[in-house]
Design a protein around this motif. Structure first.
Motif, PDB file in Angstrom:
ATOM      1  N   SER A 144       1.040  -1.272  -0.039  1.00  0.00           N
ATOM      2  CA  SER A 144      -0.073  -0.184   0.289  1.00  0.00           C
ATOM      3  C   SER A 144       0.736   1.348  -0.066  1.00  0.00           C
ATOM      4  O   SER A 144       0.392   2.324  -0.280  1.00  0.00           O
ATOM      5  CB  SER A 144      -1.022   0.032   1.238  1.00  0.00           C
ATOM      6  N   LYS A 195       3.529   4.070  -1.133  1.00  0.00           N
ATOM      7  CA  LYS A 195       3.936   4.784  -2.707  1.00  0.00           C
ATOM      8  C   LYS A 195       5.307   4.886  -2.555  1.00  0.00           C
ATOM      9  O   LYS A 195       5.958   6.061  -2.102  1.00  0.00           O
ATOM     10  CB  LYS A 195       2.837   5.934  -2.949  1.00  0.00           C
ATOM     11  N   LYS A 201       9.402   5.891  -7.907  1.00  0.00           N
ATOM     12  CA  LYS A 201       9.805   5.116  -9.147  1.00  0.00           C
ATOM     13  C   LYS A 201      11.381   5.236  -9.617  1.00  0.00           C
ATOM     14  O   LYS A 201      11.750   4.374 -10.139  1.00  0.00           O
ATOM     15  CB  LYS A 201       8.729   5.068 -10.306  1.00  0.00           C
ATOM     16  N   GLN A 249       7.418  11.298  -6.674  1.00  0.00           N
ATOM     17  CA  GLN A 249       7.443  10.156  -7.704  1.00  0.00           C
ATOM     18  C   GLN A 249       9.032   9.823  -7.912  1.00  0.00           C
ATOM     19  O   GLN A 249       9.497   8.943  -8.440  1.00  0.00           O
ATOM     20  CB  GLN A 249       7.075  10.207  -8.971  1.00  0.00           C
TER      21      GLN A 249
END
Length: 266
Positions: free
Chosen positions: A40, A42, A45, A82
């Motif tokens: 779950s 985040k 990347k 990100q």
């Protein structure tokens, strides 16, 4: 009976060669112990793996927010969650293990910003090298089944970083380099050999990172700041001035200011 014996031997050999550890198993436990669910969270990347002084400069400028205990202390950038950064581990085995953990947690792109020693007269202290890959003088690649003497970077990611630096007026060299496990044992025979292969510099992490990226089907590249140079005139060290610190500061700013433009490649 002969066929049975043959099949048994093949199956036994395959069982013996099967990798019995999985980094995700340990990563999941470590995250759970810290109060996080691996399914779950985040995870950024793209992650920049920063050598000591570069990492501390990023913290000094307060560009990041601590996020997870993944591969170390994983931060995300304030202006784009990100993308993250982390203090890189030293040497190929260390950064290889760190890359395994980060990828197991969900990271897909790894960019190492480190330090290296120049091995040609064209490379000066404070110069920046963007590498197309490393000549392998380590153990890690072979243990993962890569017996080539050269491990390349991901071309599209390398091109992107090169373009980023050019747009920000950072003077760079691009080419190949050499990764060694013996940081204080470069010889003239080795230097002449790697010069003949167009290697620009030597460092200790590249092959470890590029190996894991290939093995796990992820992307990786690296950028090196030249801190010392070996030439026929001797070994010149650059840590006694402010040149390296200025380059570190500029690269940190470039990375942070570029995070708004980030688009993850599929």
């Amino acid at each position: 009976q002969k066929l049975y014996n043959h099949l048994y031997k093949v199956r036994f050999r395959m069982t013996k060669e099967k990798v019995i550890t999985n980094p995700k198993t340990l990563v999941e436990i470590e995250l759970k112990n810290a109060g996080f669910n691996i399914d779950s969270i985040k995870v950024p990347k793209r992650v920049f793996l920063l050598a000591d002084d570069i990492y501390y400069k990023m913290l000094e400028k307060e560009y990041g927010i601590y996020k997870y205990p993944l591969g170390g202390k994983l931060y995300v950038f304030k202006n784009n969650h990100q993308i993250g950064f982390i203090k890189s581990q030293m040497c190929s085995p260390g950064i290889a293990t760190q890359a395994e953990d980060l990828i197991a947690g969900g990271v897909r792109e790894l960019i190492h910003i480190g330090f290296a020693g120049g091995i040609t007269s064209d490379v000066k202290i404070g110069n920046v090298i963007i590498t197309d890959g490393a000549y392998n003088d380590t153990a890690v690649a072979g243990l993962y089944g890569y017996n080539s003497d050269f491990l390349d970077t991901t071309k599209s990611l390398t091109n992107e970083i090169e373009q980023l630096f050019i747009e920000n007026h950072m003077q760079i060299h691009r080419g190949k380099h050499w990764t060694t496990d013996a940081g204080y044992h470069e010889t003239w025979e080795q230097i002449i050999n790697y010069r003949s292969k167009q290697a620009l510099c030597v460092e200790m992490e590249g092959v470890g990172l590029f190996t894991i990226a290939k093995y796990r089907n992820c992307s990786a590249t690296a950028v090196y700041i030249i801190t010392d140079v070996i030439t026929e005139n001797g070994w010149s060290l650059g840590w006694n001035g402010k040149k390296i610190d200025k380059v570190v500061s500029k690269i940190v700013d470039i990375i942070y200011n570029s995070t708004n433009q980030f688009i993850l490649r599929k």
